[in-house]
Write a protein that holds these residues in place. Structure first.
Motif, PDB file in Angstrom:
ATOM      1  N   LEU A 267       0.833  -1.201   0.000  1.00 26.63           N
ATOM      2  CA  LEU A 267       0.000   0.000   0.000  1.00 26.63           C
ATOM      3  C   LEU A 267       0.874   1.261   0.000  1.00 26.63           C
ATOM      4  O   LEU A 267       0.575   2.225  -0.723  1.00 26.63           O
ATOM      5  CB  LEU A 267      -0.920  -0.006   1.215  1.00 26.63           C
ATOM      6  CG  LEU A 267      -1.809   1.233   1.406  1.00 26.63           C
ATOM      7  CD1 LEU A 267      -2.733   1.418   0.201  1.00 26.63           C
ATOM      8  CD2 LEU A 267      -2.618   1.119   2.694  1.00 26.63           C
ATOM      9  N   THR A 268       1.947   1.253   0.785  1.00 24.45           N
ATOM     10  CA  THR A 268       2.827   2.431   0.799  1.00 24.45           C
ATOM     11  C   THR A 268       3.450   2.652  -0.582  1.00 24.45           C
ATOM     12  O   THR A 268       3.576   3.793  -1.033  1.00 24.45           O
ATOM     13  CB  THR A 268       3.944   2.297   1.854  1.00 24.45           C
ATOM     14  OG1 THR A 268       4.843   1.256   1.494  1.00 24.45           O
ATOM     15  CG2 THR A 268       3.385   2.040   3.228  1.00 24.45           C
ATOM     16  N   ALA A 269       3.847   1.560  -1.255  1.00 27.27           N
ATOM     17  CA  ALA A 269       4.419   1.695  -2.598  1.00 27.27           C
ATOM     18  C   ALA A 269       3.405   2.306  -3.556  1.00 27.27           C
ATOM     19  O   ALA A 269       3.738   3.164  -4.388  1.00 27.27           O
ATOM     20  CB  ALA A 269       4.886   0.333  -3.111  1.00 27.27           C
TER      21      ALA A 269
ATOM     22  N   THR B  55       3.565   5.981  -5.537  1.00 31.29           N
ATOM     23  CA  THR B  55       3.364   6.098  -6.981  1.00 31.29           C
ATOM     24  C   THR B  55       2.288   7.125  -7.306  1.00 31.29           C
ATOM     25  O   THR B  55       2.478   8.010  -8.165  1.00 31.29           O
ATOM     26  CB  THR B  55       2.968   4.728  -7.574  1.00 31.29           C
ATOM     27  OG1 THR B  55       3.931   3.741  -7.192  1.00 31.29           O
ATOM     28  CG2 THR B  55       2.909   4.794  -9.088  1.00 31.29           C
ATOM     29  N   VAL B  56       1.151   7.031  -6.621  1.00 27.57           N
ATOM     30  CA  VAL B  56       0.047   7.965  -6.848  1.00 27.57           C
ATOM     31  C   VAL B  56       0.466   9.393  -6.488  1.00 27.57           C
ATOM     32  O   VAL B  56       0.160  10.356  -7.207  1.00 27.57           O
ATOM     33  CB  VAL B  56      -1.190   7.542  -6.025  1.00 27.57           C
ATOM     34  CG1 VAL B  56      -2.267   8.625  -6.063  1.00 27.57           C
ATOM     35  CG2 VAL B  56      -1.747   6.221  -6.552  1.00 27.57           C
ATOM     36  N   SER B  57       1.199   9.537  -5.390  1.00 36.35           N
ATOM     37  CA  SER B  57       1.628  10.860  -4.943  1.00 36.35           C
ATOM     38  C   SER B  57       2.568  11.513  -5.952  1.00 36.35           C
ATOM     39  O   SER B  57       2.425  12.703  -6.271  1.00 36.35           O
ATOM     40  CB  SER B  57       2.330  10.752  -3.585  1.00 36.35           C
ATOM     41  OG  SER B  57       2.905  11.985  -3.215  1.00 36.35           O
ATOM     42  N   ALA B  58       3.526  10.745  -6.459  1.00 32.14           N
ATOM     43  CA  ALA B  58       4.481  11.300  -7.423  1.00 32.14           C
ATOM     44  C   ALA B  58       3.775  11.745  -8.695  1.00 32.14           C
ATOM     45  O   ALA B  58       4.013  12.849  -9.210  1.00 32.14           O
ATOM     46  CB  ALA B  58       5.561  10.269  -7.737  1.00 32.14           C
TER      47      ALA B  58
ATOM     48  N   PHE C 113       1.449   9.699   3.762  1.00 31.20           N
ATOM     49  CA  PHE C 113       0.967   8.432   4.315  1.00 31.20           C
ATOM     50  C   PHE C 113       1.903   7.293   3.927  1.00 31.20           C
ATOM     51  O   PHE C 113       2.145   6.376   4.711  1.00 31.20           O
ATOM     52  CB  PHE C 113      -0.458   8.156   3.835  1.00 31.20           C
ATOM     53  CG  PHE C 113      -1.515   8.839   4.646  1.00 31.20           C
ATOM     54  CD1 PHE C 113      -1.984   8.259   5.814  1.00 31.20           C
ATOM     55  CD2 PHE C 113      -2.034  10.066   4.269  1.00 31.20           C
ATOM     56  CE1 PHE C 113      -2.959   8.887   6.586  1.00 31.20           C
ATOM     57  CE2 PHE C 113      -2.999  10.710   5.032  1.00 31.20           C
ATOM     58  CZ  PHE C 113      -3.466  10.112   6.197  1.00 31.20           C
ATOM     59  N   GLY C 114       2.446   7.347   2.700  1.00 31.58           N
ATOM     60  CA  GLY C 114       3.431   6.352   2.313  1.00 31.58           C
ATOM     61  C   GLY C 114       4.700   6.459   3.137  1.00 31.58           C
ATOM     62  O   GLY C 114       5.272   5.454   3.569  1.00 31.58           O
ATOM     63  N   VAL C 115       5.147   7.690   3.392  1.00 30.69           N
ATOM     64  CA  VAL C 115       6.350   7.915   4.198  1.00 30.69           C
ATOM     65  C   VAL C 115       6.167   7.353   5.609  1.00 30.69           C
ATOM     66  O   VAL C 115       7.029   6.637   6.130  1.00 30.69           O
ATOM     67  CB  VAL C 115       6.683   9.421   4.260  1.00 30.69           C
ATOM     68  CG1 VAL C 115       7.705   9.702   5.358  1.00 30.69           C
ATOM     69  CG2 VAL C 115       7.213   9.900   2.919  1.00 30.69           C
TER      70      VAL C 115
END
Length: 528
Positions: free
Chosen positions: A89-91, A95-98, A119-121
């Motif tokens: 999920l973090t990965a 991806t979505v954030s970038a 949230f990924g961080v």
């Protein structure tokens, strides 16, 4: 290694564990990259979206806000669904954030995309080392868990390299222009994020999590690959005994952290968490190119100097990994915080000695009415940024509304052009600060978090201390651009330096040495 979990024929289990740990530690790399890449886009985003200092602080700090919130829920989610699904999920979030950050048509959507990355961080920061610790044999645990910290600093350094080379590829008629360069800087993270997501399908589930769900056959199969067939049964027995003890013990509550016996332990933990961030590490990392531009460097040179800072961080992190079990925690803290204080006060001195003079050449680039309003300012030498900006604001007040607003909006840019400062000394001081942090508060805080808290409340205590640490980081990042604009860099660096001195005193009088002592010995001493 494959999805069925079979080790390639002839591959030793230690190689398999190292490979799995390296894959999982890519979460740390993405965390570092996501945190560091913003430094190269602060000024283009400020100009492109016409942001004031407070809004710039929000764009930068919102990532940490997302990470802080994620740390509060990542642990329970990982306990319920498993470590690997949450890492996946973090990965996906990275991806979505970038992609979203690169596309964002306005500042609000950029903030939303960065909060998603936050949230990924937060998930990567908490779950990646947890997974590695649970899959690694005891004799390799320290080294393998350290991969995550190393990947964080490598991610920071990689983001600085990426920003520098993208900026160098800008051309008027090419694929990378001044208008889209910052979007490409933010979007390039989609490549390692997607790779991370794909590789995670190849790693096994945590054997400890499998055992906690009664899936002992699967847990044993994983342990045979990570610890060897001979040791797998004993490793599973130890895990099951630990789970049984945890089940029989009363559940830790927040109030347990603040009873009389825990006062000293929590003071140490929260103190380390406070000083790690209040001394300005993330403000300096996230705004490094901006600081170098403020010290007289052009954009290309500022991005290159950020690369130097990243390499210093990597080098001294490696030194800290080698020294932490040899020299001990307290000596590293004493030396590191001393270096940080010297570096921060050196930067305060450098900016205090700087002068600001609006030259006729720079004034000539402004409109005729603005030039006339600035006639009393042009050629005059100011001793600090605040007085120079105040003079510009006073001149702006004499102009019509539109022209006055335009001059006020250019104040920070004009301050950079008017600045005369020893830029080399600023760069050396920043590098010294990073070196001091990388051998002290950076790695030592997390090492001591795993050592000083009693077993029964360790998970909860680390979560509380980590949440507090992230909250301080958010406040510093949010306040930094406002402070630089209103107080000036000399005062801001002096404030950070004062906190570094307090961190040194805190180490001298409060922080114990934990090197070479068992967790049981530390618990008995610290809890009395």
């Amino acid at each position: 290694m494959n999805s069925s979990g079979k080790t390639p024929v002839g591959a030793p289990s230690s190689s398999y564990v190292m490979l799995v740990s390296l894959v999982v530690a890519l979460g740390g790399f993405l965390m570092g990259f996501d945190s560091g890449v913003i430094g190269g886009v602060v000024e283009p985003v400020r100009e492109g979206f016409a942001l004031d200092d407070a809004s710039v602080g929000w764009v930068v700090a919102c990532l940490t806000l997302g990470a802080t919130l994620a740390m509060a829920i990542a642990g329970p989610l990982a306990d319920r669904f498993g470590r690997r699904p949450i890492l996946m999920l973090t990965a996906a979030l990275f991806t979505v954030s970038a992609a979203g950050s690169a596309w964002a048509p306005n500042a609000d959507l950029l903030v939303i995309a960065r909060v998603v990355g936050g949230f990924g961080v937060g998930g990567a920061l908490l779950i990646a080392p947890m997974y590695i610790a649970e899959i690694a044999p005891p004799e390799q645990r320290g080294k393998l868990v350290s991969f995550n910290q190393l990947n964080i600093v490598l991610g920071f350094s990689a983001s600085f390299f990426s920003n520098y080379f993208i900026n160098g590829a800008i051309s008027e008629d090419g694929a990378i222009t001044n208008e889209n360069a910052w979007r490409i800087m933010l979007g390039v993270e989609t490549i390692p994020a997607a790779l991370y997501l794909g590789l995670l399908f190849l790693v096994p589930r945590s054997p400890r999590w499998l055992a906690s769900r009664g899936r002992t056959d699967e847990a044993l199969a994983v342990l045979e690959r990570t610890s060897g067939a001979g040791a797998a049964g004993e490793a599973l027995r130890v895990i099951e005994e630990s789970l049984a003890k945890a089940a029989s013990a009363s559940r830790a509550r927040l109030g347990d952290l603040f009873n009389r016996r825990m006062v000293k332990v929590m003071a140490i933990g929260l103190g380390l968490g406070f000083f790690q961030q209040i001394t300005g590490i993330n403000a300096i990392f996230y705004y490094a190119p901006t600081i170098f531009e403020m010290s007289g460097a052009d954009r290309d040179s500022a991005l290159f100097q950020a690369i130097v800072v990243g390499l210093v961080n990597v080098g001294f992190t490696l030194i800290a990994m080698w020294l932490i079990d040899r020299a001990g925690r307290r000596p590293l803290l004493l030396v590191g915080t001393s270096l940080m204080a010297v570096a921060l006060f050196t930067n305060a001195y450098s900016f205090q000695q700087a002068t600001y003079t609006l030259t006729p050449e720079v004034a000539a680039t402004l409109g005729e009415a603005t030039q006339a309003a600035l006639e009393g300012v042009t050629g005059q030498e100011f001793g600090d940024q605040r007085s120079f900006v105040s003079a510009l604001e006073e001149a702006a007040s004499t102009l019509p509304a539109n022209e006055g607003a335009a001059l006020s909006g250019q104040a920070q840019d004009l301050a950079k052009k008017a600045l005369s400062i020893n830029g080399t000394l600023v760069l050396l001081a920043i590098c010294l600060f990073i070196a001091g942090f990388a051998i002290s508060l950076g790695p030592v805080m997390w090492a001591m978090f795993s050592e000083i808290f009693p077993l029964r409340v360790r998970g909860l205590a680390i979560s509380v201390a980590g949440f507090f640490n992230s909250a301080i980081s958010y406040l510093v990042q949010q306040a930094f651009p406002v402070g630089m604009g209103s107080l000036g860099p000399a005062i801001v660096f002096a404030i950070f330096g004062t906190f570094a001195v307090l961190a040194l005193l805190f180490t001298i009088f409060v922080v114990p040495e934990t090197k070479g002592r068992s967790l049981e010995e530390l618990e008995a001493e610290l809890l009395g």
